[in-house]
Design a protein around this motif. Structure first.
Motif, short mmCIF file in Angstrom:
data_model
loop_
_atom_site.label_atom_id
_atom_site.label_comp_id
_atom_site.label_asym_id
_atom_site.label_seq_id
_atom_site.Cartn_x
_atom_site.Cartn_y
_atom_site.Cartn_z
N TYR A 23 0.83 -1.21 0.00
CA TYR A 23 0.00 0.00 0.00
C TYR A 23 0.87 1.26 0.00
N LYS A 26 2.75 2.21 -3.18
CA LYS A 26 1.99 2.76 -4.31
C LYS A 26 1.85 4.28 -4.18
N VAL A 27 1.97 4.78 -2.95
CA VAL A 27 1.65 6.19 -2.69
C VAL A 27 2.92 7.01 -2.40
N TRP A 47 -1.50 10.18 6.59
CA TRP A 47 -2.62 11.02 6.08
C TRP A 47 -2.19 12.46 5.88
N TRP A 50 -0.67 12.19 2.50
CA TRP A 50 -1.75 11.96 1.53
C TRP A 50 -2.49 13.27 1.22
N GLU A 54 -2.84 15.27 -2.30
CA GLU A 54 -4.15 15.51 -2.92
C GLU A 54 -4.39 17.00 -3.14
N ASN A 71 -1.94 9.07 -9.59
CA ASN A 71 -0.56 8.68 -9.32
C ASN A 71 0.03 9.50 -8.18
N PRO A 72 -0.42 9.23 -6.95
CA PRO A 72 0.09 10.00 -5.81
C PRO A 72 1.62 9.94 -5.70
N PHE A 73 2.19 8.86 -6.23
CA PHE A 73 3.64 8.66 -6.22
C PHE A 73 4.37 9.79 -6.95
N SER B 41 -10.70 8.41 -2.94
CA SER B 41 -9.45 8.25 -3.68
C SER B 41 -8.44 7.34 -2.96
N VAL B 45 -6.17 3.04 -4.25
CA VAL B 45 -4.96 2.26 -3.99
C VAL B 45 -5.34 0.80 -3.71
N ASP B 46 -6.42 0.60 -2.91
CA ASP B 46 -6.87 -0.76 -2.62
C ASP B 46 -7.32 -1.48 -3.88
N LEU B 49 -4.34 -2.68 -5.74
CA LEU B 49 -3.75 -3.85 -5.06
C LEU B 49 -4.64 -5.09 -5.22
N ASN B 61 3.51 2.46 -11.65
CA ASN B 61 2.81 3.74 -11.49
C ASN B 61 2.33 4.34 -12.81
N MET B 64 -0.86 2.58 -13.33
CA MET B 64 -1.80 2.92 -12.26
C MET B 64 -2.45 4.28 -12.55
N GLU B 65 -1.63 5.19 -13.06
CA GLU B 65 -2.05 6.54 -13.39
C GLU B 65 -3.33 6.59 -14.23
#
Lengths: 173, 84
Positions: A23, A26-27, A47, A50, A54, A71-73, B41, B45-46, B49, B61, B64-65
């Motif tokens: 998880y 991914k972020v 958070w 996060w 955002e 794509n928070p990454f 949002s 992510v879940d 996955l 990514n 994912m985007e």
């Protein structure tokens, strides 16, 4: 630039498990994962990151007019102190301010020009604006053709960022 | 796997995260996760996955985007499956 994001911590606990395998990856960047895992409150630190990402996404979406993506990454964070932080996206930079309470975590983009902030329901917010700006009719929340939220104040359109999660709602305008 | 079959499995994956039952029932290729299904949002992510687990694939990514609606997500899954 405006952009804000709120997370209701009780609801987030029910909805998300940030310790689920893969998880965080991914972020967050490896540096951000270190920040989360070395923090005395990993969940709140996550958070914070996060909501910073955002709110930056929302601000850059308006500024750079990119199409919706997830794509928070691609947004990297640095903490300056307990409130302020810096965000990088694709060579662009902005600052954020985070407000943390026991119940929620809220971040917004910091501007050269002062912006206003309101915590509460849409109807209370619009009522307050009507009184404050001495408007004849109720202002309306609407969207541009690109789907970005704006305030229709009858005599002009004004950009606004809104966020809603669980019991909490906030506006930056 | 056909895109219809992938879409069926994706529908089961997104179900626990949706906040708009009406739009979920009439789910189509065009359904947008955030605007139509009102998925939070952080739960995207879940979904990414869950998709990885369900189809035994890994999503970078860049892919994912694109996963903001049903059609784009089905395309990413199909591409990953054919590369296996």
């Amino acid at each position: 630039m405006i952009g804000n994001d709120i997370v209701d911590l009780v609801k987030a606990k029910q909805e998300s498990n940030i310790f689920r395998p893969r998880y965080l990856e991914k972020v967050c960047s490896p540096e951000e994962i270190d920040l989360v895992l070395s923090s005395s409150n990993a969940i709140n630190t996550f958070w914070r990151i996060w909501t910073m990402k955002e709110s930056a996404y929302k601000a850059f979406q308006r500024d750079l007019s990119f199409k919706t993506f997830f794509n928070p990454f691609a947004f990297t964070c640095q903490f300056k102190d307990s409130d302020f932080g810096e965000l990088n996206y694709n060579g662009h930079q902005l600052s954020t301010k985070t407000i943390q309470t026991k119940e929620f975590i809220y971040s917004e983009v910091v501007n050269f020009r002062t912006t206003q902030r309101f915590f509460g329901s849409s109807s209370d917010f619009l009522k307050k604006l009507k009184t404050e700006l001495n408007l004849k009719s109720h202002p309306e929340l609407t969207k541009t053709k690109d789907g970005l939220p704006v305030l229709d104040l009858a005599h002009k359109m004004s950009p606004i960022s809104k966020t809603h999660h669980g019991n909490f709602q906030a506006f930056q305008y | 796997m056909t895109s219809e079959a992938i879409q069926e499995r994706l529908k089961t994956i997104v179900k626990p995260y949706i906040n708009n039952q009406e739009n979920f029932e009439k789910l189509s290729k065009e359904s947008d996760f955030i605007n139509d299904l009102e998925i939070n949002s952080a739960n995207l992510v879940d979904i990414v996955l869950d998709v990885e687990d369900e189809f035994d694939i890994r999503i970078e990514n860049d892919d994912m985007e694109k996963m903001t609606n049903v059609e784009a997500t089905v395309e990413v899954i199909q591409k990953k499956l054919s590369a296996k």
